[in-house]
Design an enzyme around this catalytic site. Structure first.
Site, short mmCIF file in Angstrom:
data_model
loop_
_atom_site.label_atom_id
_atom_site.label_comp_id
_atom_site.label_asym_id
_atom_site.label_seq_id
_atom_site.Cartn_x
_atom_site.Cartn_y
_atom_site.Cartn_z
N CYS A 1 0.82 -1.21 0.00
CA CYS A 1 0.00 0.00 0.00
C CYS A 1 0.86 1.26 0.00
O CYS A 1 0.52 2.25 -0.65
CB CYS A 1 -0.95 -0.02 1.19
SG CYS A 1 -2.11 -1.41 1.13
N THR A 2 1.98 1.21 0.69
CA THR A 2 2.91 2.35 0.69
C THR A 2 3.54 2.51 -0.69
O THR A 2 3.63 3.63 -1.20
CB THR A 2 3.99 2.16 1.78
OG1 THR A 2 3.34 2.08 3.05
CG2 THR A 2 4.98 3.30 1.77
#
Length: 148
Positions: free
Chosen positions: A43-44
């Site tokens: 997600c980062t």
């Protein structure tokens, strides 16, 4: 939601508690990307890819909205830590996840559980879905959108 569907008018609340509506983006193409959790590796990578390509995406006429079930406080920290220039919606009640059909059963290590399936929706200037990316390349998400 499917290609050809109009997105809901009320999208939810951003990290500062402001209501976000589809009409806020009238006349602009909109990218709504759903991701499982703030500050996890995939997600980062996805958020940072979109952030790095933000200028090119805006130049191509796109506005960006990220959505996860994380709290507004979590989004504030995530956005500050990675200097994200776009809106993050705190979908804590899962209404948007469910409306878009991305809250589904997932499996990991033989265990079934409910979670957000990473998916990107792209709309035209009227809020009608034109593209759905189900195989998101988290490290190259911005270019994946720009290639549409």
């Amino acid at each position: 939601m499917n290609i050809g569907d109009k997105i809901p008018e009320v999208l939810g609340f951003d990290a500062s508690g402001r209501e976000v509506k589809a009409s806020d983006f009238a006349g602009k193409k909109l990218v709504i990307y759903f991701y499982p959790k703030d500050n996890t590796p995939g997600c980062t990578a996805e958020a940072c890819s979109i952030s790095a390509g933000y200028g090119a995406l805006r130049k191509a006429g796109y506005e960006i909205v990220g959505v996860s079930k994380d709290s507004a406080a979590s989004h504030q920290k995530f956005a500050a830590k990675h200097e994200l220039p776009f809106i993050l919606i705190a979908d804590t009640d899962l209404k948007l996840n469910e409306a878009f059909g991305v809250w589904r059963e997932k499996k990991m290590c033989g265990r079934a559980y409910m979670g957000t399936v990473r998916t990107t929706f792209v709309t035209d200037e009227e809020g009608v879905i034109t593209h759905i990316i189900t195989k998101v390349n988290t490290k190259d998400a911005a270019n994946q959108i720009l290639a549409l």
